[in-house]
Enzyme design. Structure first.
Site, PDB file in Angstrom:
ATOM      1  N   SER A 451       0.834  -1.188   0.000  1.00 14.34           N
ATOM      2  CA  SER A 451       0.000   0.000   0.000  1.00 14.34           C
ATOM      3  C   SER A 451       0.886   1.261   0.000  1.00 14.34           C
ATOM      4  CB  SER A 451      -0.966  -0.043   1.178  1.00 14.34           C
ATOM      5  OG  SER A 451      -1.946   0.930   1.034  1.00 14.34           O
ATOM      6  N   ASP A 530      -8.574  -4.418  -5.886  1.00 17.09           N
ATOM      7  CA  ASP A 530      -8.220  -3.363  -4.932  1.00 17.09           C
ATOM      8  C   ASP A 530      -8.916  -2.050  -5.294  1.00 17.09           C
ATOM      9  OD1 ASP A 530      -6.835  -1.537  -3.254  1.00 17.09           O
ATOM     10  OD2 ASP A 530      -5.089  -2.845  -3.249  1.00 17.09           O
ATOM     11  N   HIS A 562      -7.857  -4.999  -1.223  1.00 16.03           N
ATOM     12  CA  HIS A 562      -6.726  -4.430  -0.493  1.00 16.03           C
ATOM     13  C   HIS A 562      -6.467  -5.123   0.843  1.00 16.03           C
ATOM     14  CE1 HIS A 562      -3.978  -1.017  -0.206  1.00 16.03           C
ATOM     15  NE2 HIS A 562      -4.304  -0.874   1.065  1.00 16.03           N
TER      16      HIS A 562
HETATM   17  P1  4NP Z   1      -2.882   2.019   2.954  1.00 15.88           P
HETATM   18  O1  4NP Z   1      -3.603   2.447   1.596  1.00 15.88           O
HETATM   19  O2  4NP Z   1      -1.448   2.340   2.911  1.00 15.88           O
HETATM   20  O3  4NP Z   1      -3.235   0.594   3.128  1.00 15.88           O
HETATM   21  O4  4NP Z   1      -3.546   2.835   4.048  1.00 15.88           O
HETATM   22  C1  4NP Z   1      -3.658   3.690   1.032  1.00 15.88           C
HETATM   23  C2  4NP Z   1      -4.662   3.916   0.135  1.00 15.88           C
HETATM   24  C3  4NP Z   1      -4.796   5.153  -0.455  1.00 15.88           C
HETATM   25  C4  4NP Z   1      -3.901   6.155  -0.133  1.00 15.88           C
HETATM   26  C5  4NP Z   1      -2.871   5.935   0.741  1.00 15.88           C
HETATM   27  C6  4NP Z   1      -2.746   4.693   1.328  1.00 15.88           C
HETATM   28  N1  4NP Z   1      -4.092   7.417  -0.701  1.00 15.88           N
HETATM   29  O5  4NP Z   1      -3.294   8.329  -0.433  1.00 15.88           O
HETATM   30  O6  4NP Z   1      -5.051   7.606  -1.418  1.00 15.88           O
END
Ligand code: 4NP
Length: 589
Positions: A451, A530, A562
């Site tokens: 992520s 995802d 995800h």
């Molecule tokens: P995470 O996923 O790292 O699992 O929290 C994300 C999803 C989207 C964004 C950042 C992290 N974003 O900036 O949109």
């Protein structure tokens, strides 16, 4: 590193994924414990007969993607189920604790949505949710379900009592600042109150007060407001251990039926539990939830070397013992040799709080992975981490930097990422890699992340080529412009606030525009469904890499999104990552 054949890696991963992990989610009717557990190859919810037979009875029938903590004495458990193969379109279900396996939809009239956190008082459920177009707070009571109010931004409900719900709220006007959210579920009115300094990270209704955790520029404290007037009131706790602990974050606040306040505070990645301000003896590591039952504190505990289990501490004697734990493989203790906390000096003199998990099946110096957490509002702590454990198990030391933007170290550090993604925080990761080499831990350094951590891998390999031997980018972000187009309302808000409104940076900070620079071996792993970090831009990244003659490998994980909730999903992500890194390391030796 220790020679690891492919078949041994498969075995190790199978071992790591198959033992049971237990946590606690509340004290149910009849003194049974709500025990969410990774058991029977996925996350399930159990009623544990704590006082009687000590048997575990599974409450859910189908899949659980998320659950709400149960209020003391609850006769039901409320949980969420993704009904779109990982696309995070979820419905809420309830099960009566005396009718295990009989699931009922909580609110049949509501369509599936992305859920953003909610709470149950046993009768009323309040939660935030996002659709394609809008973010709102909803309530469900009996057969009635209604949208309470639109709340543009990011609302996370953390407690509900009757008509009142409280939570935390991030608006786009104040990027990254978290405010206290108060909702009157019946009137549909919303009240937003800023902490007098810093951010609000959690809130509960405690008698006639709202008790909340304030993340200050540095450090954290709990404070109170009058529930009716919302004026600041003094929260006088009978014991002072909590103040003396000097917390930097709070992970859990709960008000018991006897009017006691149970909190889990954290400092430097390790938890401490307090009842009305008095510290309770718990083992070193992380506690996520803690409940009072018959003179005992029952809580879950884990650390970088200890998988999640349930313990109890006798409040008279202060002694703790294990209530529920899985049977771990014999090799685990040796493989996960030791965890340490270090502060790594970054380019600007900042000190980056970093956890290190040393592998016991490798030499020192040995091959090392800089493992980068997601979020970015999240933290690596002395907490069980399947990615870190599996890397250490196959012979990689693991370095986990809490780059600027991480939670757990005060608001100033967390907000430093706003308006500068793939900037200062990438330099912190570079500093962690340098530290790994210079401290004598690492022979060769790799990078891996999921992520936001996958984004950091992509940034590192395209903006700092040659620094890492190879990288694994899981569920990564490569193109902010396209990602914005593909996101739903809440993630569009999140991207805006992460960049502090500086859209002009989207192109510059997108790895897809630096494919030319790629030279280190790259392994891309991405869930097909995802909806947080969509696959489409990553496919375009691959197309560009292909055109430019770059070498890469890619694994698309079908039928998942995800969030990993089953053993099969975990292996879809981890197995290709481990095989890739082992192969990269073997080619060096
Ligand atoms: P995470 O996923 O790292 O699992 O929290 C994300 C999803 C989207 C964004 C950042 C992290 N974003 O900036 O949109």
């Amino acid at each position: 590193m220790a020679a690891r054949s492919y078949s041994r890696i498969v075995e190790i991963l199978e071992d790591l994924l198959s033992f049971e992990r237990f946590s606690v989610g509340g004290v149910l009717k009849g003194g049974r414990l709500l025990v969410p557990a990774f058991r029977e190859r996925r996350i399930n919810l159990y009623a544990f007969d704590y006082k009687g037979s000590r048997g575990l009875v599974r409450l859910n029938k189908g899949r659980v993607t998320w659950y709400l903590g149960a209020p003391y004495g609850s006769s039901r458990v409320v949980f969420a189920r993704d009904v779109a193969k990982g696309r995070e379109q979820s419905i809420l279900l309830k099960v009566d604790v005396d009718k295990p396996g009989v699931e009922e939809p909580l609110a049949p009239s509501l369509k599936p949505m992305r859920l953003l956190g909610g709470a149950d008082d046993g009768e009323t459920v309040a939660f935030g949710a996002s659709t394609e177009r809008e973010v709102a707070v909803y309530a469900v009571r009996g057969d009635e379900a209604w949208k309470v109010a639109d709340v543009p931004g990011l609302p996370i409900i953390t407690d509900v009592k009757g008509r009142r719900a409280v939570g935390v709220y991030m608006s786009n006007e104040k990027p990254g600042i978290m405010q206290l959210l108060l909702v009157d579920l019946e009137e549909g009115s919303i009240n937003i109150k800023e902490a007098r300094d810093g951010s609000v990270t959690n809130a509960v209704i405690h008698g006639d007060k709202i008790v909340y955790a304030a993340e200050k520029r540095e450090g954290a404290e709990i404070r109170a407001l009058d529930l009716d007037t919302l004026e600041d009131v003094e929260l006088s706790l009978p014991h002072r251990d909590l103040e003396e602990f000097k917390p930097s974050a709070f992970h859990f606040i709960d008000s018991t039926p006897e009017g006691k306040l149970v909190v889990v505070a954290r400092r430097k990645g390790r938890s401490a539990v307090f009842i009305d301000g008095r510290r309770v003896n718990t083992p070193r590591g992380t506690v996520l939830s803690a409940y009072l039952i018959e003179g005992k504190l029952v809580f879950d505990h884990n650390s970088l070397t200890t998988p999640t289990r349930v313990l109890e501490t006798d409040l008279e004697t202060g002694e703790y013992k294990v209530v529920l734990s899985g049977k771990t493989p014999e090799w685990l203790g040796e493989a996960l040799r030791e965890s340490v906390y270090v502060e790594v000096e970054s380019f600007d003199g900042s000190r980056v709080p970093t956890f290190v998990l040393k592998s016991g099946v490798s030499e020192t110096p040995g091959p090392t992975v800089v493992l980068v957490h997601g979020g970015p509002f999240a933290e690596d702590a002395d907490a069980w981490d399947l990615f870190a454990a599996s890397l250490a198990a196959i012979g990689f030391h693991v370095v986990m930097p809490n780059y600027r933007g991480s939670t757990g170290y005060g608001e100033e550090w967390r907000l430093r990422i706003i308006g500068d993604p793939c900037g200062g925080e990438l330099e912190d990761i570079v500093a962690a890699a340098r530290w790994a080499r210079e401290s004598g831990l690492a022979s060769r350094v790799y990078i891996m992340g999921y992520s936001y951590g996958g984004y950091m891998t992509m940034c590192a390999l395209t903006r700092k080529p040659g620094l890492f031997k190879a990288g694994v980018a899981g569920a990564s972000v490569v193109d902010w412009e396209e990602m914005y187009e593909l996101s739903d309302a809440v993630f569009r808000n999140f991207i805006e606030l992460l960049f502090g409104g500086r859209r002009e940076l989207w192109r510059e900070r997108s790895p897809i525009n630096y494919v030319d620079n790629l030279k280190d071996p790259l392994c891309i792993i991405h869930p097909q469904n995802d909806t947080r970090t969509p696959l489409k831009p990553v496919l375009k990244f691959m197309e560009k890499a292909l055109e430019k003659g770059k070498t890469f490998e890619a694994h698309i994980a079908p039928d998942m999104g995800h969030i990993v909730t089953t053993m099969e999903e975990a292996s879809k992500i981890l197995l290709p990552a481990l095989l890739f890194l082992a192969k990269a390391e073997a080619s060096e030796t």
